[in-house]
Design an enzyme around this catalytic site. Structure first.
Site, short mmCIF file in Angstrom:
data_model
loop_
_atom_site.label_atom_id
_atom_site.label_comp_id
_atom_site.label_asym_id
_atom_site.label_seq_id
_atom_site.Cartn_x
_atom_site.Cartn_y
_atom_site.Cartn_z
N LYS A 23 1.07 20.47 -7.34
CA LYS A 23 2.23 20.06 -6.41
C LYS A 23 2.57 18.67 -7.66
CE LYS A 23 -0.08 16.63 -3.55
NZ LYS A 23 0.03 15.66 -3.59
N ARG A 93 4.33 9.29 -0.20
CA ARG A 93 4.58 8.72 -0.87
C ARG A 93 4.98 8.38 -2.63
NH1 ARG A 93 1.65 3.37 -0.44
NH2 ARG A 93 1.93 3.63 -2.71
N ARG A 122 -2.07 0.40 -2.78
CA ARG A 122 -1.14 1.35 -3.74
C ARG A 122 0.18 -0.18 -3.95
NH1 ARG A 122 -1.39 7.77 -1.52
NH2 ARG A 122 -1.19 7.82 -4.45
N PRO A 123 -0.20 -0.41 -4.57
CA PRO A 123 0.52 -1.81 -4.83
C PRO A 123 2.39 -1.29 -6.17
CG PRO A 123 -1.17 -1.85 -6.58
CD PRO A 123 -2.13 -0.89 -5.18
N ILE A 124 3.29 -1.39 -6.23
CA ILE A 124 3.55 -0.74 -7.00
C ILE A 124 4.34 -1.86 -7.87
CG2 ILE A 124 4.77 0.76 -5.87
CD1 ILE A 124 7.69 -0.95 -5.20
N ASP A 125 3.67 -2.51 -8.66
CA ASP A 125 4.21 -4.04 -9.76
C ASP A 125 4.38 -3.37 -10.40
OD1 ASP A 125 1.25 -3.45 -9.29
OD2 ASP A 125 1.13 -4.88 -10.60
N ASP A 305 -8.94 13.04 -7.27
CA ASP A 305 -8.42 13.76 -6.28
C ASP A 305 -9.61 14.49 -6.15
OD1 ASP A 305 -6.14 13.06 -6.17
OD2 ASP A 305 -5.13 13.58 -7.58
#
Ligand code: EPZ
Length: 417
Positions: A23, A93, A122-125, A305
């Site tokens: 996936k 996400r 879960r930041p996106i910096d 995972d």
């Protein structure tokens, strides 16, 4: 009414099971379609909910996704809308990966902040800093980011945190940028190497994918080709753990054992018999299961995972095991459900648990909080005495294709209701 699984535990598994395409590789290949003028074909795609979600977002932006046959899709990524649908984006996400190719193709992208979720903040910096390094301007307004750059320019960029989707997104953005990009402290997961190999086949110039330093020489155009999704290492590893947990002998086919070296070492340390072949692995029970200390880590370390299924397995080992979850701060809370089934797990802090085994697990009504915890609980249900009802299986369906039918074929007593 939402469907659920009923599982009667205590049965041994036997026979052979095939692994589907990954996936987390297919999703990124779908996103890459936006970089092409012509449609690309993607094969060996798992038929899972997350694939439907990314298709919906691509179509909402003006692209087209055609389901050719089981596991095969044709994607026209020629989207016209630079806004990622704020209703659809939070449902998956991985939609954040679309931002790189949209920015590269349309010169701008607007998207909502994805927000935290059950497994962590879960930041996106690193995405934002990466776009900025490539010359983009960033505006934030309420919950939205507006990123724009008429033409991205190659640059050196160092990831502050190792991020899988961060690496993929910036790599996708840099493929059509002007000049050379050097990405340092990149993630090394096989899904990233696979994406780079595909882009190179289409004319991109990417070196070093699968190592922390990736070099991308921008090209003008990509030529549409076919991507064949690599086998899902997380699904393969989960099957191996299910076999070990139920004391079963099974053969796992259509996989790449090299992607799970650390798991094989760990299972052998526990006393499980592992026979590695070129594209398949045979798992058989040993005498007794020994405890283990597991620390999740970026590839090639132990994958976060697989933390959930291995935690369940360790409830069956004789002695004390420690799990140190280093990637996400919310990814161990699901083990409270395991305790309700009879496990003995003490939480030291949100990143560490101590599992004292072996425990006799009992079936009960449980809920799957996220995709991987769902498989940890499913593993527990297969071991447990009595019947388990597993709810919120949308989470499992997000990443595992018709799992109940495939597990039934190897002897599990599991039904979808
Ligand atoms: C990918 O998520 C996978 N998702 C996840 O699988 C997987 O658990 C994870 O990698 C780790 O292997 C996909 O590939 C779609 P990260 P990703 O960015 O890329 C921190 C699934 O559904 N970080 O590598 O989102 C972050 O907080 C999912 O299959 C920053 O600090 O994970 C975390 O602690 C579940 N800033 C760490 O990095 C950022 O800007 C690793 O996250 C980005 C991340």
């Amino acid at each position: 009414m939402a469907s659920f699984f009923t599982i009667k535990g205590g049965k041994k598994l036997k026979g052979e099971i095939e692994v589907r395409g990954a996936k987390n590789a297919a999703l990124k290949a779908f996103a890459s379609a936006i970089l092409f003028d012509k449609p690309i074909t993607i094969k060996n795609v798992p038929e899972v909910e997350d694939i439907k979600r990314i298709s919906e977002i691509i179509e909402s932006g003006g692209g087209k996704v055609e389901h050719i046959r089981h596991g095969e899709y044709k994607i026209w990524g020629s989207i016209t809308n630079h806004i990622i649908d704020p209703e659809l984006a939070p449902r998956i996400r991985a939609s954040i990966v679309l931002t790189g190719p949209i920015l590269a193709r349309l010169g701008k992208v607007r998207f909502p902040h994805p927000g935290g979720c059950v497994i962590g903040k879960r930041p996106i910096d690193v995405f934002i800093d990466g776009f900025r390094a490539l010359g983009a301007k960033i505006k934030t307004e309420k919950n939205f980011y507006d990123v724009s750059a008429r033409k991205l320019k190659g640059a050196k960029y160092v990831f502050k945190n190792v991020s899988v989707t961060g690496t993929e997104t910036i790599m996708l953005a840099a493929v059509l940028a002007q000049g050379k990009t050097v990405l340092k402290n990149s993630a090394c997961e096989p899904e990233i190497t696979s994406l780079a190999n595909f882009l190179n086949k289409c004319g991109a110039n990417i070196k070093g994918a699968g190592t922390p330093e990736i070099e991308i020489e921008g090209v003008e155009k990509l030529k549409a080709e076919t991507y064949v999704t690599i086998p899902d290492r997380i699904e393969a590893g989960t099957f191996a753990i299910l076999a070990a947990a139920t004391g079963s002998k099974i053969k796992i086919n259509k996989m790449n054992p090299d992607h799970l070296d650390i798991l094989w070492t760990m299972l052998e340390d526990m006393g499980v018999k592992v026979k590695l072949n070129k594209e398949c692995v045979e798992i058989a029970p040993g005498k007794k299961l020994k405890p283990l200390d597991v620390k999740t880590h970026e590839y090639p370390g132990f994958p976060t995972d697989l933390q959930a299924p291995i935690s369940t397995l360790l409830t069956q080992a004789e002695g004390q095991s420690i799990i140190h979850e280093t990637i996400y701060e919310g990814r161990l809370f699901w083990t409270e459900e395991l305790n309700r089934m009879g496990a003995h797990i003490a939480m030291c802090d949100p990143h560490r648990i101590v599992i004292s085994g072996p425990s006799k697990l009992r079936g009960r009504e449980i809920e799957s909080p996220d995709i991987r915890a769902g498989m940890g609980l499913l593993a527990a249900a297969l071991i447990a005495k009595g019947k388990t009802v597993l709810r919120n299986i949308y989470q499992v369906d997000r990443g595992y294709e018709r799992i109940e039918e495939r597990l039934q074929k190897i002897g599990a007593d599991i039904k979808r209701k």
